[in-house]
Design a protein around this motif. Structure first.
Motif, PDB file in Angstrom:
ATOM      1  N   LYS A  51      60.550  69.469  52.863  1.00 41.07           N
ATOM      2  CA  LYS A  51      61.274  68.204  52.695  1.00 41.07           C
ATOM      3  C   LYS A  51      61.969  68.142  51.336  1.00 41.07           C
ATOM      4  O   LYS A  51      63.149  67.813  51.232  1.00 41.07           O
ATOM      5  N   THR A  52      61.204  68.473  50.302  1.00 38.91           N
ATOM      6  CA  THR A  52      61.751  68.389  48.951  1.00 38.91           C
ATOM      7  C   THR A  52      62.891  69.393  48.759  1.00 38.91           C
ATOM      8  O   THR A  52      63.964  69.048  48.248  1.00 38.91           O
ATOM      9  N   PHE A  53      62.656  70.600  49.218  1.00 41.93           N
ATOM     10  CA  PHE A  53      63.665  71.663  49.096  1.00 41.93           C
ATOM     11  C   PHE A  53      64.950  71.240  49.807  1.00 41.93           C
ATOM     12  O   PHE A  53      66.049  71.376  49.269  1.00 41.93           O
ATOM     13  N   ILE A 175      63.216  59.018  46.608  1.00 47.18           N
ATOM     14  CA  ILE A 175      61.881  58.813  46.048  1.00 47.18           C
ATOM     15  C   ILE A 175      60.923  59.715  46.808  1.00 47.18           C
ATOM     16  O   ILE A 175      60.570  59.447  47.954  1.00 47.18           O
ATOM     17  N   ASP A 176      60.566  60.811  46.138  1.00 50.93           N
ATOM     18  CA  ASP A 176      59.743  61.834  46.788  1.00 50.93           C
ATOM     19  C   ASP A 176      58.263  61.509  46.576  1.00 50.93           C
ATOM     20  O   ASP A 176      57.898  60.956  45.551  1.00 50.93           O
ATOM     21  N   GLU A 177      57.448  61.885  47.545  1.00 51.74           N
ATOM     22  CA  GLU A 177      56.004  61.580  47.545  1.00 51.74           C
ATOM     23  C   GLU A 177      55.789  60.066  47.488  1.00 51.74           C
ATOM     24  O   GLU A 177      54.942  59.570  46.760  1.00 51.74           O
ATOM     25  N   PHE A 178      56.595  59.370  48.274  1.00 51.38           N
ATOM     26  CA  PHE A 178      56.571  57.904  48.209  1.00 51.38           C
ATOM     27  C   PHE A 178      55.207  57.341  48.593  1.00 51.38           C
ATOM     28  O   PHE A 178      54.870  56.216  48.236  1.00 51.38           O
TER      29      PHE A 178
HETATM   30 MG   LIG Z   1      57.671  67.699  48.596  1.00 54.31          MG
END
Ligand SMILES: [Mg+2]
Ligand SMILES: Nc1ncnc2c1ncn2[C@@H]1O[C@H](COP(=O)(O)OP(=O)(O)OP(=O)(O)O)[C@@H](O)[C@H]1O
Length: 394
Positions: A51-53, A175-178
């Motif tokens: 997801k982050t990538f 907003i990652d790891e929300f």
């Molecule tokens: Mg991630």
């Protein structure tokens, strides 16, 4: 030699594989920002699925009239080691906005004026410029004890930047790891705060992403019927690579790994098509021989700590009760709430807490009325540790 990284590489494009459909889908959503329709997305998926990538890649590839800000809440938590608060999150957003616009020097002067007038508008009372932080070298008031002012300032800034510059048409904030927002004092209020500002901002898009279980209460809190966004967030789940995609990925990006048919089947079932595991298992496999089932099995067994390294960190942060809960699910292949209440040896309220916390971290899932472990690699790690040491990791 080709490398398949297990952490976020600097040169994303060099290592990034495929995801064409996801990229198109997300870009289609994002592009409405130029039409004054702010995109609001919720991106979920298993840990390590990418997801982050993916989001970093999508943000990198936006045209220069779209500013992007990427906030990783796990970084704040890791860096500060303290409790996550609304203020910390807002300040991180502010800091990141600042970095983004400082990089965009073309509109520097105009933006300065915009921000100055924005600050002027806010200049009400209790402002203290002494120990100020800066946005584009403009001091901004210390408003630590004035949450309302801080939130207004930060939340209105992106739209003001868009309005104040003719070169910028949109502002995207990820907003990652929300799911970590669950740990602030009043997460509901915080989601409502964001929602209330988004209603007045036509060129600011929010993208929430995290490894939460689809049945977790944080998803409900943010996007359920009663939740702040009430179903308005477009939910996109990122799936693991398919069998064929994994094959292609290995062919293109691995250091010439070779498999027998059975060996590859085993490889796929061990990694479940999750890029994090594909990369970490690939990095320990021998690349001078054709890997069969046995080699895959043995290599994984011997290198489980390296392949499942993420779980070592996560495990270390869990409470004893949560660990007992996970081990119970592991040994019983899942369990209903009724069984857990009767067999686990914890009070019902404790069990409710474990369930909430583990669902929100994407560690367990609720499927067919049973709680089960969401990630087979966690199960495999625990089992191998038990077999080798005679006890589970503490
Ligand atoms: Mg991630
Ligand atoms: N499309 C891809 N191409 C190549 N490698 C990828 C891809 N997606 C993910 N990876 C690899 O997998 C690793 C994990 O990906 P990422 O951190 O994006 O997962 P995540 O879904 O954000 O996980 P978490 O929920 O733990 O944050 C990355 O560091 C990268 O090496």
């Amino acid at each position: 030699m080709k490398i398949m990284p297990v952490s976020m590489p600097k040169d994303i494009d060099k290592y990034f594989f495929n995801r064409v459909k996801d990229i198109n889908m997300i870009n289609t959503q994002i592009s409405t920002i130029k039409l004054d329709i702010p995109p609001q997305l919720l991106i979920t998926g298993y840990r390590g699925v990418g997801k982050t990538f993916l989001l970093r890649k999508i943000f990198n590839d936006q045209s220069s009239d779209i500013l992007t800000v990427f906030i990783d809440l796990s970084e704040i938590v890791g860096r500060q080691k303290g409790k996550l608060t609304e203020e910390k999150v807002l300040k991180e957003i502010l800091d990141s906005i600042n970095k983004t616009i400082s990089n965009d020097m073309t509109s520097y002067e105009k933006l300065c004026n915009t921000i100055k007038s924005h600050i002027d508008k806010l200049r009400l009372i209790n402002y203290d410029f002494s120990d100020a932080s800066h946005v584009l070298d403009i001091p901004i008031p210390v408003i630590s004890d004035n949450y309302e002012e801080l939130s207004k300032f930060v939340m209105e800034l992106p739209q003001n930047i868009v309005d104040g510059s003719d070169k910028i048409n949109g502002f995207l904030i990820a907003i990652d790891e929300f799911q970590l927002l669950k740990n602030i004092d009043n997460p509901e209020a915080f989601f409502w705060l964001i929602r209330s500002f988004t209603q007045k901002q036509f060129n600011v898009g929010y993208i929430f992403t995290g490894s939460v279980s689809k049945t977790s209460d944080i998803i409900n809190m943010i996007n359920g019927q009663e939740g702040a966004f009430g179903g308005r967030l477009i939910q996109i789940n990122i799936e693991p690579f398919t069998y064929d995609e994994t094959r292609q990925y290995i062919k293109e990006k691995s250091n010439n790994l070779q498999f027998t048919d059975e060996g590859f089947k085993r490889f796929y079932s061990c990694t479940m098509g999750i890029p994090l595991y594909i990369n970490s298992l690939s990095s320990v496999l021998p690349n001078n021989i054709v890997c069969d089932e046995k080699i895959i099995k043995q290599t994984l067994q011997l290198n489980i700590d390296q392949v499942a390294i993420m779980w070592i960190y996560i495990w270390g942060r869990l409470s004893q009760g949560e660990k007992d809960f996970i081990i119970y699910l592991l040994e019983n292949n899942g369990a209903t709430r009724f069984t857990l209440d009767n067999e686990l040896g914890y009070s019902k309220s404790s069990i409710t807490r474990f369930i909430d916390s583990l669902l929100n971290q994407g560690i367990i899932e609720f499927i067919n009325k049973e709680y089960v472990l969401a990630d087979k690699m966690l199960a495999r790690w625990l089992k191998i540790k038990y077999e080798t040491n005679g006890f589970y990791p503490i």
